[in-house]
Design an enzyme around this catalytic site. Structure first.
Site, PDB file in Angstrom:
ATOM      1  N   HIS A  99       4.777 -45.257  19.875  1.00 46.55           N
ATOM      2  CA  HIS A  99       3.859 -45.379  19.174  1.00 46.55           C
ATOM      3  C   HIS A  99       2.673 -46.369  19.298  1.00 46.55           C
ATOM      4  O   HIS A  99       1.950 -46.666  18.306  1.00 46.55           O
ATOM      5  CB  HIS A  99       4.246 -45.308  17.605  1.00 46.55           C
ATOM      6  N   ASP A 161       3.821 -48.633   6.913  1.00 48.82           N
ATOM      7  CA  ASP A 161       3.491 -47.535   6.263  1.00 48.82           C
ATOM      8  C   ASP A 161       4.078 -46.379   6.692  1.00 48.82           C
ATOM      9  O   ASP A 161       4.323 -45.327   5.890  1.00 48.82           O
ATOM     10  CB  ASP A 161       1.705 -47.323   6.213  1.00 48.82           C
ATOM     11  N   GLU A 272      -2.022 -51.954  -1.647  1.00 50.13           N
ATOM     12  CA  GLU A 272      -2.625 -51.734  -0.505  1.00 50.13           C
ATOM     13  C   GLU A 272      -4.006 -51.200  -1.013  1.00 50.13           C
ATOM     14  O   GLU A 272      -4.393 -51.388  -2.600  1.00 50.13           O
ATOM     15  CB  GLU A 272      -1.934 -50.778   0.380  1.00 50.13           C
TER      16      GLU A 272
HETATM   17  P1  FAD Z   1       6.376 -48.979  21.043  1.00 50.45           P
HETATM   18  O1  FAD Z   1       5.072 -48.563  21.060  1.00 50.45           O
HETATM   19  O2  FAD Z   1       7.267 -48.372  21.832  1.00 50.45           O
HETATM   20  O3  FAD Z   1       6.515 -50.481  21.564  1.00 50.45           O
HETATM   21  C1  FAD Z   1       5.384 -51.481  21.194  1.00 50.45           C
HETATM   22  C2  FAD Z   1       5.451 -52.720  22.118  1.00 50.45           C
HETATM   23  O4  FAD Z   1       6.573 -53.497  21.773  1.00 50.45           O
HETATM   24  C3  FAD Z   1       5.533 -52.434  23.734  1.00 50.45           C
HETATM   25  O5  FAD Z   1       4.749 -53.533  24.051  1.00 50.45           O
HETATM   26  C4  FAD Z   1       6.717 -52.529  23.810  1.00 50.45           C
HETATM   27  O6  FAD Z   1       7.067 -52.673  25.190  1.00 50.45           O
HETATM   28  C5  FAD Z   1       7.390 -53.472  23.115  1.00 50.45           C
HETATM   29  N1  FAD Z   1       8.816 -52.995  22.658  1.00 50.45           N
HETATM   30  C6  FAD Z   1       9.256 -51.838  22.115  1.00 50.45           C
HETATM   31  N2  FAD Z   1      10.582 -51.976  21.829  1.00 50.45           N
HETATM   32  C7  FAD Z   1      11.103 -53.302  21.966  1.00 50.45           C
HETATM   33  C8  FAD Z   1      12.195 -54.149  21.954  1.00 50.45           C
HETATM   34  N3  FAD Z   1      13.184 -53.385  21.381  1.00 50.45           N
HETATM   35  N4  FAD Z   1      12.213 -55.467  22.281  1.00 50.45           N
HETATM   36  C9  FAD Z   1      11.170 -55.817  22.865  1.00 50.45           C
HETATM   37  N5  FAD Z   1       9.736 -55.345  22.775  1.00 50.45           N
HETATM   38  C10 FAD Z   1       9.972 -53.979  22.792  1.00 50.45           C
HETATM   39  N6  FAD Z   1       2.112 -51.132  12.164  1.00 50.45           N
HETATM   40  C11 FAD Z   1       2.183 -51.935  11.023  1.00 50.45           C
HETATM   41  O7  FAD Z   1       2.424 -53.093  11.010  1.00 50.45           O
HETATM   42  N7  FAD Z   1       1.934 -51.487   9.722  1.00 50.45           N
HETATM   43  C12 FAD Z   1       1.894 -50.182   9.412  1.00 50.45           C
HETATM   44  O8  FAD Z   1       1.733 -49.829   8.411  1.00 50.45           O
HETATM   45  C13 FAD Z   1       1.711 -49.438  10.735  1.00 50.45           C
HETATM   46  N8  FAD Z   1       1.767 -47.972  10.597  1.00 50.45           N
HETATM   47  C14 FAD Z   1       1.679 -47.042  11.577  1.00 50.45           C
HETATM   48  C15 FAD Z   1       1.458 -45.796  11.266  1.00 50.45           C
HETATM   49  C16 FAD Z   1       1.351 -44.916  12.497  1.00 50.45           C
HETATM   50  C17 FAD Z   1       1.400 -43.422  12.186  1.00 50.45           C
HETATM   51  C18 FAD Z   1       1.546 -45.501  13.622  1.00 50.45           C
HETATM   52  C19 FAD Z   1       1.769 -44.608  14.992  1.00 50.45           C
HETATM   53  C20 FAD Z   1       1.750 -46.875  13.884  1.00 50.45           C
HETATM   54  C21 FAD Z   1       1.637 -47.629  12.978  1.00 50.45           C
HETATM   55  N9  FAD Z   1       1.857 -49.087  13.000  1.00 50.45           N
HETATM   56  C22 FAD Z   1       2.057 -49.826  11.924  1.00 50.45           C
HETATM   57  C23 FAD Z   1       1.730 -49.575  14.448  1.00 50.45           C
HETATM   58  C24 FAD Z   1       3.190 -49.844  15.025  1.00 50.45           C
HETATM   59  O9  FAD Z   1       3.723 -51.251  14.536  1.00 50.45           O
HETATM   60  C25 FAD Z   1       3.178 -49.915  16.348  1.00 50.45           C
HETATM   61  O10 FAD Z   1       2.728 -48.568  16.713  1.00 50.45           O
HETATM   62  C26 FAD Z   1       4.372 -50.632  17.254  1.00 50.45           C
HETATM   63  O11 FAD Z   1       3.937 -50.469  18.475  1.00 50.45           O
HETATM   64  C27 FAD Z   1       5.913 -49.763  16.930  1.00 50.45           C
HETATM   65  O12 FAD Z   1       5.795 -48.750  17.566  1.00 50.45           O
HETATM   66  P2  FAD Z   1       7.112 -48.245  18.405  1.00 50.45           P
HETATM   67  O13 FAD Z   1       8.374 -48.719  17.807  1.00 50.45           O
HETATM   68  O14 FAD Z   1       6.962 -46.969  18.780  1.00 50.45           O
HETATM   69  O15 FAD Z   1       6.910 -49.359  19.736  1.00 50.45           O
END
Ligand code: FAD
Length: 517
Positions: A99, A161, A272
């Site tokens: 994401h 969120d 918020e």
């Molecule tokens: P990824 O996008 O897959 O990874 C994010 C980063 O972390 C990459 O660099 C990846 O290599 C690294 N990573 C992933 N897993 C690990 C691991 N286990 N160890 C070390 N590194 C790792 N953020 C907020 O703070 N507050 C919110 O309210 C919020 N709302 C959101 C709503 C939506 C609809 C979306 C799409 C995103 C939102 N986000 C929010 C952002 C969210 O925190 C980021 O998208 C974050 O990247 C988490 O997504 P993911 O778990 O899919 O991680």
């Protein structure tokens, strides 16, 4: 599955055809991965899917995808890549739920580790003490953490969120939502981590043990290690939530009320807010289809050319204390200066409230509007600049908010641990301002180009006016930009990188430390 040479060549061909500029690992190197003894496997069929993310604006094809069957699979893979030395171009990206917005969880020509393969059986709730916690795999979705902990009447304290994000993914950023004013971001609510470093070592760390790595990894953008397990603090979960939205036409009253509420001792459980600018088109005639008690509707009506500000609040309760909740909410609302005719509220379960964005996701998916580009911009603005910022941006740079929500709410610095890698403005109160645009069209108002033009104007204004803004989920592409972002903290960040991932193998998609080769 052992990667065959044929597979490797097919992939190299794909990389070339994809027109992606990258270091291409040679077939022998890829094939050597197949010699590793793993519980899981490498695969090639999902490489294209791993070259996508929620942002939908960046696509970098990996050479292979690891589906780890255990933490030792991740450690063995990292150790192997480390052993190839600095001349090897191979990099490794942990992918949570993908994401990210601009390729942060991708690895061009490298290895993507599908962290979600590791989730499930290791989710363990420990409810026997005064300080309950859950041990969650790094690839676990927060929604599953919530489901599991609710079985014990418990829940994590701080959220995002949207819950279809992974534990490791949000802890690598910060994890911010309307509970952060009280509990701090998610990174402030972790007791312990298990991490595979860039050398392939499996390290348990906490504030007491290997604390430098612990704090480095929290908000560390995946640069120091792969989080394979997190110990997350829990609290008793309420059964129900009173979910409230009220509207303001005056920015000063809106923010003063927000700040008063986050500083008050007896206050709401979630605070918020968002900005509605000249909103049109969602409902043709909001007045006839409007359910005044439903807070979701508060964001949906036309704002008739005006800028409105919506304060969003919740108060937790259980069936035996509904009366007390009513009294407390009435007392708190009486202190606020919203437009009196605009009080919307409903009672929902705690689960329904926390998982609210998923409900929107389902609707948007049904209309083909979820998997579109998302040129989001997330800013942290110091309190002292928020009025200057609002005056310039809302109604001037941005003439409407039809392309997605604009979040705006304050949090307090004292709840953020400055030993983590997260970068925030240097003021006790700062605002999270999120421009969460969707870009479903190729041209015009709903296009990426249009949204990026507005984003650039906003960022340029912040820089020219020197308002002390920091970006959250920043999509920087050069080390120069990252150095400016970290400021005085760059030295520590760089030192930690040399210590825990000296060959710059991990999380190349953040574009902070290019891998030498
Ligand atoms: P990824 O996008 O897959 O990874 C994010 C980063 O972390 C990459 O660099 C990846 O290599 C690294 N990573 C992933 N897993 C690990 C691991 N286990 N160890 C070390 N590194 C790792 N953020 C907020 O703070 N507050 C919110 O309210 C919020 N709302 C959101 C709503 C939506 C609809 C979306 C799409 C995103 C939102 N986000 C929010 C952002 C969210 O925190 C980021 O998208 C974050 O990247 C988490 O997504 P993911 O778990 O899919 O991680």
């Amino acid at each position: 599955m052992k990667p065959s040479l044929e597979h490797c060549f097919k992939l190299l061909l794909l990389l070339a055809l994809g027109g992606v500029t990258m270091h291409v690992p040679d077939a022998d190197v890829l094939s050597s991965l197949g010699a590793l003894r793993l519980y899981g496997h490498f695969s090639f069929h999902d490489a294209t899917a791993m070259a996508r993310d929620f942002g939908n604006r960046c696509s970098l094809l990996p050479a292979t995808v690891l589906h780890p069957g255990s933490v030792s699979d991740i450690a063995a893979t990292v150790r192997h890549v480390f052993s190839l030395g600095e001349r090897s171009p191979l990099t490794i990206a942990a992918r949570g739920h993908g994401h990210s917005l601009m390729g942060q969880s991708q690895a061009a020509g490298g290895i993507v580790v599908r962290m979600e393969s590791l989730r499930g059986d290791r989710l363990q709730v420990h409810d026997g003490s005064m300080s309950p916690f859950v041990d969650a795999p790094g690839g676990e979705l927060w929604i599953n953490v919530l489901h599991e902990t609710l079985k014990y009447g418990l829940a994590p304290k701080s959220w995002t969120d949207y819950l279809h994000l992974t534990v490791g993914g949000t802890l690598s950023n910060a994890g911010v939502s309307g509970q952060a004013f009280r509990h701090g971001p998610q990174v402030s609510n972790v007791n312990q981590l298990e991490i595979v470093t860039g050398r392939g070592d499996v390290v348990t760390c906490s504030p007491e043990e290997n604390s430098d790595l612990f704090y480095a990894a929290l908000g560390g953008l995946g640069q120091f290690g792969i989080i394979t397990r997190a110990r997350i603090a829990l609290e008793p979960a309420p059964k129900m939530v009173r979910w409230i939205r009220v509207l303001y036409s005056d920015f000063a009253s809106f923010t003063e009320d927000q700040e008063m509420l986050i500083m008050a001792k007896n206050t709401f459980d979630y605070i918020e807010g968002f900005v509605i600018i000249n909103r049109t088109g969602i409902l043709n005639n909001w007045r006839t289809s409007f359910k005044p008690q439903d807070p979701v509707q508060a964001s949906r009506f036309q704002s008739d050319g005006r800028v409105l500000y919506c304060l969003e609040l919740t108060k937790n309760f259980n069936s035996n204390d509904a009366g007390t909740m009513e009294q407390e909410v009435t007392a708190l609302l009486s202190k606020l200066r919203y437009i009196r005719s605009t009080l919307f509220h409903t009672d929902v379960t705690y689960l329904e409230f926390l998982d609210r964005v998923h409900t929107s996701e389902v609707k948007l998916r049904a209309q083909g509007l979820w998997e579109v580009p998302h040129p989001w911009l997330n800013l942290l603005i110091p309190r002292s600049s928020i009025h200057r910022f609002a005056k310039e941006v809302f109604g001037k740079i941005l003439k409407d908010s039809n392309n997605g929500p604009i979040l705006l709410y304050p949090v307090n610095k004292s709840k953020w641990d400055n030993r983590t890698s997260v970068v925030i403005p240097d003021e006790e109160i700062f605002y999270l301002v999120g421009f969460l645009s969707s870009a479903p069209s190729l041209s015009g108002h709903g296009s990426v180009a249009h949204a990026m033009n507005l984003n650039n104007q906003i960022v340029e204004f912040c820089e020219e006016a020197d308002i002390g803004m920091k970006q959250y989920l920043a999509p920087y592409t050069t080390q120069q930009q990252w150095k400016a972002h970290f400021g005085a903290r760059w030295e520590t960040f760089e030192r930690r990188k040399h210590t825990y991932d000296p060959l710059a193998i991990l999380a190349p998609g953040q574009r902070i430390f290019p891998k030498a080769s």
